[in-house]
Write an enzyme that holds these catalytic residues in place. Structure first.
Site, PDB file in Angstrom:
ATOM      1  N   THR A  94     -69.531   4.842 -14.003  1.00 28.97           N
ATOM      2  CA  THR A  94     -68.640   3.975 -14.777  1.00 28.97           C
ATOM      3  C   THR A  94     -68.221   2.839 -13.847  1.00 28.97           C
ATOM      4  O   THR A  94     -67.345   3.010 -13.008  1.00 28.97           O
ATOM      5  CB  THR A  94     -67.409   4.749 -15.277  1.00 28.97           C
ATOM      6  OG1 THR A  94     -67.859   5.928 -15.947  1.00 28.97           O
ATOM      7  CG2 THR A  94     -66.596   3.904 -16.235  1.00 28.97           C
ATOM      8  N   LYS A 170     -68.314   1.944 -22.628  1.00 32.68           N
ATOM      9  CA  LYS A 170     -67.860   3.138 -21.894  1.00 32.68           C
ATOM     10  C   LYS A 170     -66.392   2.982 -21.469  1.00 32.68           C
ATOM     11  O   LYS A 170     -65.574   3.891 -21.641  1.00 32.68           O
ATOM     12  CB  LYS A 170     -68.764   3.352 -20.674  1.00 32.68           C
ATOM     13  CG  LYS A 170     -68.249   4.331 -19.632  1.00 32.68           C
ATOM     14  CD  LYS A 170     -68.101   5.747 -20.148  1.00 32.68           C
ATOM     15  CE  LYS A 170     -67.349   6.612 -19.145  1.00 32.68           C
ATOM     16  NZ  LYS A 170     -66.967   7.915 -19.669  1.00 32.68           N
ATOM     17  N   LYS A 239     -59.134   3.870 -11.836  1.00 33.44           N
ATOM     18  CA  LYS A 239     -60.178   2.846 -11.688  1.00 33.44           C
ATOM     19  C   LYS A 239     -60.645   2.344 -13.055  1.00 33.44           C
ATOM     20  O   LYS A 239     -60.772   1.144 -13.293  1.00 33.44           O
ATOM     21  CB  LYS A 239     -61.347   3.479 -10.903  1.00 33.44           C
ATOM     22  CG  LYS A 239     -62.586   2.658 -10.804  1.00 33.44           C
ATOM     23  CD  LYS A 239     -63.873   3.248 -11.336  1.00 33.44           C
ATOM     24  CE  LYS A 239     -64.140   4.649 -11.665  1.00 33.44           C
ATOM     25  NZ  LYS A 239     -65.302   4.966 -12.453  1.00 33.44           N
TER      26      LYS A 239
HETATM   27  N1  LIG Z   1     -66.096  13.501 -13.897  1.00 33.43           N
HETATM   28  C1  LIG Z   1     -66.179  13.110 -15.152  1.00 33.43           C
HETATM   29  O1  LIG Z   1     -65.681  13.776 -16.079  1.00 33.43           O
HETATM   30  C2  LIG Z   1     -66.901  11.815 -15.493  1.00 33.43           C
HETATM   31  C3  LIG Z   1     -67.329  11.635 -16.822  1.00 33.43           C
HETATM   32  C4  LIG Z   1     -68.031  10.471 -17.139  1.00 33.43           C
HETATM   33  C5  LIG Z   1     -68.252   9.505 -16.172  1.00 33.43           C
HETATM   34  N2  LIG Z   1     -67.790   9.686 -14.892  1.00 33.43           N
HETATM   35  C6  LIG Z   1     -68.080   8.634 -13.900  1.00 33.43           C
HETATM   36  O2  LIG Z   1     -69.199   9.091 -13.159  1.00 33.43           O
HETATM   37  C7  LIG Z   1     -69.113   8.629 -11.799  1.00 33.43           C
HETATM   38  C8  LIG Z   1     -69.151   9.834 -10.860  1.00 33.43           C
HETATM   39  O3  LIG Z   1     -68.033  10.665 -11.166  1.00 33.43           O
HETATM   40  P1  LIG Z   1     -67.865  12.119 -10.513  1.00 33.43           P
HETATM   41  O4  LIG Z   1     -66.760  12.778 -11.232  1.00 33.43           O
HETATM   42  O5  LIG Z   1     -69.197  12.765 -10.382  1.00 33.43           O
HETATM   43  O6  LIG Z   1     -67.333  11.695  -9.057  1.00 33.43           O
HETATM   44  P2  LIG Z   1     -67.351  12.523  -7.702  1.00 33.43           P
HETATM   45  O7  LIG Z   1     -67.480  13.971  -7.942  1.00 33.43           O
HETATM   46  O8  LIG Z   1     -66.197  12.013  -6.908  1.00 33.43           O
HETATM   47  O9  LIG Z   1     -68.713  12.027  -7.002  1.00 33.43           O
HETATM   48  C9  LIG Z   1     -68.813  10.716  -6.510  1.00 33.43           C
HETATM   49  C10 LIG Z   1     -70.181  10.515  -5.874  1.00 33.43           C
HETATM   50  O10 LIG Z   1     -70.220   9.188  -5.302  1.00 33.43           O
HETATM   51  C11 LIG Z   1     -70.576   9.297  -3.920  1.00 33.43           C
HETATM   52  N3  LIG Z   1     -69.986   8.191  -3.186  1.00 33.43           N
HETATM   53  C12 LIG Z   1     -68.688   7.771  -3.231  1.00 33.43           C
HETATM   54  N4  LIG Z   1     -68.523   6.700  -2.441  1.00 33.43           N
HETATM   55  C13 LIG Z   1     -69.744   6.440  -1.882  1.00 33.43           C
HETATM   56  C14 LIG Z   1     -70.218   5.446  -0.985  1.00 33.43           C
HETATM   57  N5  LIG Z   1     -69.419   4.492  -0.502  1.00 33.43           N
HETATM   58  N6  LIG Z   1     -71.531   5.474  -0.643  1.00 33.43           N
HETATM   59  C15 LIG Z   1     -72.347   6.428  -1.122  1.00 33.43           C
HETATM   60  N7  LIG Z   1     -71.949   7.395  -1.985  1.00 33.43           N
HETATM   61  C16 LIG Z   1     -70.667   7.383  -2.355  1.00 33.43           C
HETATM   62  C17 LIG Z   1     -70.075  10.658  -3.497  1.00 33.43           C
HETATM   63  O11 LIG Z   1     -70.719  11.049  -2.316  1.00 33.43           O
HETATM   64  P3  LIG Z   1     -70.034  12.172  -1.378  1.00 33.43           P
HETATM   65  O12 LIG Z   1     -70.445  13.492  -1.964  1.00 33.43           O
HETATM   66  O13 LIG Z   1     -70.617  11.911  -0.043  1.00 33.43           O
HETATM   67  O14 LIG Z   1     -68.537  11.946  -1.424  1.00 33.43           O
HETATM   68  C18 LIG Z   1     -70.474  11.479  -4.718  1.00 33.43           C
HETATM   69  O15 LIG Z   1     -71.855  11.739  -4.710  1.00 33.43           O
HETATM   70  C19 LIG Z   1     -67.821   7.808 -11.717  1.00 33.43           C
HETATM   71  O16 LIG Z   1     -68.123   6.445 -11.911  1.00 33.43           O
HETATM   72  C20 LIG Z   1     -67.000   8.351 -12.877  1.00 33.43           C
HETATM   73  O17 LIG Z   1     -66.064   7.396 -13.340  1.00 33.43           O
HETATM   74  C21 LIG Z   1     -67.144  10.831 -14.525  1.00 33.43           C
END
Ligand SMILES: NC(=O)c1ccc[n+]([C@@H]2O[C@H](COP(=O)([O-])OP(=O)(O)OC[C@H]3O[C@@H](n4cnc5c(N)ncnc54)[C@H](OP(=O)(O)O)[C@@H]3O)[C@@H](O)[C@H]2O)c1
Length: 294
Positions: A94, A170, A239
């Site tokens: 997102t 989204k 965010k």
């Molecule tokens: N969770 C939900 O319910 C949900 C639903 C729909 C959409 N989303 C969206 O999907 C995306 C991921 O969400 P999530 O919940 O999976 O987040 P998350 O668990 O915090 O995972 C974030 C990912 O991004 C990586 N990352 C963060 N900063 C980075 C950087 N500077 N360089 C390289 N890798 C980096 C992290 O790597 P590390 O493992 O090394 O930290 C991890 O792989 C977001 O944009 C979120 O808004 C989330």
């Protein structure tokens, strides 16, 4: 297809697993290497760096936010430098409408495809392969990416040929979700303080006029006061409200409710830290009413 997957967080891990399950050849990369282990045990190849994850027909990104996607896409040995001509970057994070547009222009200049494919659904839904995918991009590119999108979701909605329209849709959806969470939290605090049980109240709501999944999922989290561990962390929710406000500002569309939600997220982050689920904004009304149990 041969596909790379960058970002194995709460969402990405399940999405990559479903690409494997659908029979695709998957190469994964995550900044923190250990998160790749479970996927490797299930047949994925681990890439040493981003460039190595870009050797196939397509590469997904499912990263936290704009700075992460920007670094991974535009950085040295990043996606722009590494993806073959005609190969596709499928961007499921997102991210802002503005970054999505920059990515689509940069990939077009490099002769590469770009599909914005953000998703609706929490980590359990991602793991089950039941996401709703909001896709946009050039029709032939979206068509080539379709088998991949089918592997991660139960349904793909193609909303536009302009990729960043999918990001706007989204963000609008997350604005609606946060609005529901806030209003449910307020209504529950009201009846709870008067002595009506929150679970009984939620059952009444979801069995009558409010039968949608969003009321059931978030209503239960609020009624249970179950905001840990985070499935979608509060800083990411914050965010998304910032990003929807930025998009609305560019389009000159006032979103007064989003401005209020922005402050609710600030209050949550200031008082409760960064680790709770974003649904914890639904617990703020109970605190304000002096009835929160913690
Ligand atoms: N969770 C939900 O319910 C949900 C639903 C729909 C959409 N989303 C969206 O999907 C995306 C991921 O969400 P999530 O919940 O999976 O987040 P998350 O668990 O915090 O995972 C974030 C990912 O991004 C990586 N990352 C963060 N900063 C980075 C950087 N500077 N360089 C390289 N890798 C980096 C992290 O790597 P590390 O493992 O090394 O930290 C991890 O792989 C977001 O944009 C979120 O808004 C989330």
């Amino acid at each position: 297809m041969k596909v790379g997957f960058i970002g194995l967080g709460h969402m990405g891990a399940g999405m990559a697993a479903n690409l494997l399950r659908a029979g695709h050849e998957v190469t994964v990369f995550n900044r923190t290497r250990i998160k790749a282990d479970a996927l490797v045990a299930n047949g994925a190849t681990v890439a040493a760096d981003i460039a190595e994850a870009c050797k196939g027909d397509a590469v997904f990104t499912m990263l936290a936010n704009d700075p992460a996607v920007e670094e991974v896409a535009f950085g040295p040995r990043g996606i722009l430098e590494s993806l073959a001509p005609n190969a596709i970057h499928v961007s499921s994070s997102t991210i802002s409408v503005e970054l999505s547009e920059r990515l689509s222009f940069a990939h077009a200049d490099a002769g590469q495809g770009f599909v914005a494919a953000p998703v609706f659904g929490r980590p359990d839904v991602a793991a089950a392969g039941d996401l709703f995918v909001i896709a946009a991009g050039a029709p032939q590119t979206v068509e080539r990416a379709a088998p991949l999108l089918e592997a991660i979701g139960q349904r793909t909605f193609v909303v536009s040929e302009a990729p960043n329209a999918a990001n706007l849709v989204k963000l609008s959806g997350n604005f609606l979700l946060a609005s529901v969470i806030e209003s449910l939290g307020e209504a529950m605090a009201l009846v709870d303080k008067a002595g009506v049980g929150k679970h009984k109240y939620l059952d009444l709501l979801t069995s009558s006029l409010f039968g949608a999944p969003v009321y059931k999922t978030y209503g239960t989290l609020i009624a249970d006061e179950r905001f840990e561990p985070a499935g979608f962390a509060a800083p990411l929710g914050h965010k998304d409200i910032r990003l929807v406000l930025a998009a609305a500002e560019d389009l000159r569309v006032p979103l007064p409710l989003a401005s209020l939600l922005h402050d609710r997220f600030l209050a949550l982050l200031a008082n409760c830290g960064e680790t709770l689920d974003w649904s914890a904004i639904g617990g703020l009304a109970a605190r304000d009413a002096g009835i929160a149990s913690r």
